[in-house]
Design a protein around this motif. Structure first.
Motif, PDB file in Angstrom:
ATOM      1  N   LEU A 154       2.022  -3.789   1.310  1.00  0.00           N
ATOM      2  CA  LEU A 154       0.833  -2.208   1.028  1.00  0.00           C
ATOM      3  C   LEU A 154      -0.085  -2.113   0.059  1.00  0.00           C
ATOM      4  CD1 LEU A 154       2.056   1.130   0.658  1.00  0.00           C
ATOM      5  CD2 LEU A 154       0.330   0.382  -1.379  1.00  0.00           C
ATOM      6  N   TRP A 155      -1.536  -1.993   0.258  1.00  0.00           N
ATOM      7  CA  TRP A 155      -2.531  -2.040  -0.529  1.00  0.00           C
ATOM      8  C   TRP A 155      -3.231  -0.771  -0.115  1.00  0.00           C
ATOM      9  CZ3 TRP A 155      -1.504  -4.503   4.233  1.00  0.00           C
ATOM     10  CH2 TRP A 155      -2.826  -4.348   5.304  1.00  0.00           C
ATOM     11  N   THR A 156      -3.696  -0.497  -1.437  1.00  0.00           N
ATOM     12  CA  THR A 156      -5.220   0.168  -1.437  1.00  0.00           C
ATOM     13  C   THR A 156      -6.530   0.158  -1.372  1.00  0.00           C
ATOM     14  OG1 THR A 156      -4.683   0.876  -4.254  1.00  0.00           O
ATOM     15  CG2 THR A 156      -3.030   2.469  -2.428  1.00  0.00           C
ATOM     16  N   VAL A 197      -3.225  -4.506  -4.728  1.00  0.00           N
ATOM     17  CA  VAL A 197      -2.114  -5.105  -3.454  1.00  0.00           C
ATOM     18  C   VAL A 197      -0.550  -5.069  -4.033  1.00  0.00           C
ATOM     19  CG1 VAL A 197      -3.862  -6.423  -1.720  1.00  0.00           C
ATOM     20  CG2 VAL A 197      -2.888  -7.451  -3.802  1.00  0.00           C
ATOM     21  N   ASN A 198       0.477  -4.901  -2.832  1.00  0.00           N
ATOM     22  CA  ASN A 198       1.934  -4.890  -4.222  1.00  0.00           C
ATOM     23  C   ASN A 198       2.666  -6.388  -4.022  1.00  0.00           C
ATOM     24  OD1 ASN A 198       2.478  -5.081  -1.546  1.00  0.00           O
ATOM     25  ND2 ASN A 198       3.906  -3.524  -1.981  1.00  0.00           N
ATOM     26  N   SER A 199       3.199  -6.817  -4.595  1.00  0.00           N
ATOM     27  CA  SER A 199       3.911  -7.776  -4.280  1.00  0.00           C
ATOM     28  C   SER A 199       4.360  -8.699  -3.084  1.00  0.00           C
ATOM     29  CB  SER A 199       4.528  -7.965  -5.438  1.00  0.00           C
ATOM     30  OG  SER A 199       6.062  -6.998  -4.741  1.00  0.00           O
ATOM     31  N   TYR A 249       3.355 -12.384   0.892  1.00  0.00           N
ATOM     32  CA  TYR A 249       3.087 -13.035   2.595  1.00  0.00           C
ATOM     33  C   TYR A 249       2.362 -14.081   2.880  1.00  0.00           C
ATOM     34  CZ  TYR A 249       2.823 -13.061   7.430  1.00  0.00           C
ATOM     35  OH  TYR A 249       2.112 -13.625   8.825  1.00  0.00           O
ATOM     36  N   SER A 250       0.969 -12.907   2.261  1.00  0.00           N
ATOM     37  CA  SER A 250       0.179 -13.413   2.360  1.00  0.00           C
ATOM     38  C   SER A 250      -0.640 -14.736   1.174  1.00  0.00           C
ATOM     39  CB  SER A 250      -1.876 -12.221   2.524  1.00  0.00           C
ATOM     40  OG  SER A 250      -1.830 -11.249   0.925  1.00  0.00           O
ATOM     41  N   GLY A 251      -0.728 -14.534   0.009  1.00  0.00           N
ATOM     42  CA  GLY A 251      -0.699 -15.062  -0.925  1.00  0.00           C
ATOM     43  C   GLY A 251      -2.385 -15.000  -1.643  1.00  0.00           C
ATOM     44  N   LEU A 252      -2.729 -13.752  -0.640  1.00  0.00           N
ATOM     45  CA  LEU A 252      -3.632 -12.644  -1.472  1.00  0.00           C
ATOM     46  C   LEU A 252      -3.476 -11.842  -2.619  1.00  0.00           C
ATOM     47  CD1 LEU A 252      -5.737 -12.491   1.609  1.00  0.00           C
ATOM     48  CD2 LEU A 252      -6.141 -14.215  -0.009  1.00  0.00           C
ATOM     49  N   THR A 253      -4.202 -11.516  -3.278  1.00  0.00           N
ATOM     50  CA  THR A 253      -3.853 -10.410  -4.772  1.00  0.00           C
ATOM     51  C   THR A 253      -4.913  -9.029  -4.838  1.00  0.00           C
ATOM     52  OG1 THR A 253      -5.114 -11.919  -6.131  1.00  0.00           O
ATOM     53  CG2 THR A 253      -2.730 -12.473  -5.862  1.00  0.00           C
ATOM     54  N   GLY A 254      -5.922  -9.795  -4.482  1.00  0.00           N
ATOM     55  CA  GLY A 254      -7.064  -8.792  -3.996  1.00  0.00           C
ATOM     56  C   GLY A 254      -7.977  -8.574  -4.481  1.00  0.00           C
ATOM     57  N   ALA A 314     -10.084 -10.729  -2.899  1.00  0.00           N
ATOM     58  CA  ALA A 314     -11.035 -11.382  -1.961  1.00  0.00           C
ATOM     59  C   ALA A 314     -12.573 -10.573  -1.881  1.00  0.00           C
ATOM     60  CB  ALA A 314     -10.620 -11.422  -0.878  1.00  0.00           C
ATOM     61  N   ALA A 315     -13.076 -11.249  -1.310  1.00  0.00           N
ATOM     62  CA  ALA A 315     -14.701 -11.055  -0.664  1.00  0.00           C
ATOM     63  C   ALA A 315     -14.484  -9.834   0.050  1.00  0.00           C
ATOM     64  CB  ALA A 315     -15.533 -12.215  -0.366  1.00  0.00           C
ATOM     65  N   GLY A 316     -15.567  -9.083   0.330  1.00  0.00           N
ATOM     66  CA  GLY A 316     -15.328  -7.542   1.513  1.00  0.00           C
ATOM     67  C   GLY A 316     -14.018  -6.551   1.255  1.00  0.00           C
ATOM     68  N   PHE A 317     -13.691  -6.456   2.557  1.00  0.00           N
ATOM     69  CA  PHE A 317     -12.803  -5.533   2.435  1.00  0.00           C
ATOM     70  C   PHE A 317     -11.493  -6.614   1.714  1.00  0.00           C
ATOM     71  CE2 PHE A 317     -15.843  -3.891   5.536  1.00  0.00           C
ATOM     72  CZ  PHE A 317     -15.397  -2.318   4.885  1.00  0.00           C
ATOM     73  N   GLY A 318     -11.311  -7.488   1.929  1.00  0.00           N
ATOM     74  CA  GLY A 318     -10.570  -7.488   1.349  1.00  0.00           C
ATOM     75  C   GLY A 318      -9.125  -8.258   2.150  1.00  0.00           C
ATOM     76  N   PHE A 319      -9.201  -7.742   3.546  1.00  0.00           N
ATOM     77  CA  PHE A 319      -7.541  -7.651   3.904  1.00  0.00           C
ATOM     78  C   PHE A 319      -8.017  -8.390   5.209  1.00  0.00           C
ATOM     79  CE2 PHE A 319      -9.246  -3.181   5.462  1.00  0.00           C
ATOM     80  CZ  PHE A 319      -9.698  -3.587   7.146  1.00  0.00           C
TER      81      PHE A 319
END
Length: 116
Positions: A31-33, A43-45, A50-55, A57-62
Motif C-alpha cells: 500500500l502507498w499513498t 509506503v507501508n512495510s 517487496y520492492s525495496g523502495l521506501t517512498g 524515489a523521483a517522480g511518482f515513485g511507484f
C-alpha cells in the motif's frame, strides 16, 4: 453511518497521528499513498519489503518498480482517477528487490479532504 463532516474530521485526525501510519503498516497488502500531484506521502512495510523502495524515489515513485511497458497505461489510469475522483483497477507488473517481475491487480482509491 456518521455524517460526512464527522468522517472527514476523523480522517484528518488519523492522518495527523501515528494511528494512521500504524494502520497502513499493518495492512497485509502493499500500500502507498500519494497526493494529487503523485508525490508519495507514505509506503507501508509490505511495499518496501517487496520492492525495496521506501517512498523517496523521483517522480511518482511507484513507477520505479513497474515494468517499463506498463508505465504509460498505469499513469493514465491513475491520472484519470484523480481527475474523476473514481476508484480504478489495473493490472501491471512490479519488480521485486530480486529483479523479477510479477503481475498485480492494483486498486486505487481517490480520497479527498476538505480542500479537495
Amino acid at each position: 453511518m456518521p455524517p460526512a463532516d464527522s468522517f472527514l474530521e476523523t480522517l484528518d485526525a488519523l492522518h495527523e497521528g501515528s494511528t494512521y501510519l500504524r494502520l497502513l503498516n499493518a495492512m497485509p497488502v502493499m500500500l502507498w499513498t500519494a497526493d494529487a500531484t503523485g508525490v508519495w506521502q507514505h509506503v507501508n512495510s509490505r511495499w518496501a519489503d517487496y520492492s525495496g523502495l521506501t517512498g523517496h524515489a523521483a517522480g511518482f515513485g511507484f513507477e520505479e518498480a513497474m515494468h517499463p511497458a506498463d508505465i504509460p497505461r498505469a499513469l493514465d489510469a491513475w491520472r484519470q482517477s484523480i481527475s474523476s475522483k473514481d476508484t480504478y483497477r489495473i493490472e501491471y507488473r512490479l519488480r521485486s528487490q530480486g529483479g523479477s517481475y510479477r503481475w498485480f491487480l492494483i486498486e486505487g482509491v481517490c480520497v479527498t479532504d476538505r480542500a479537495g
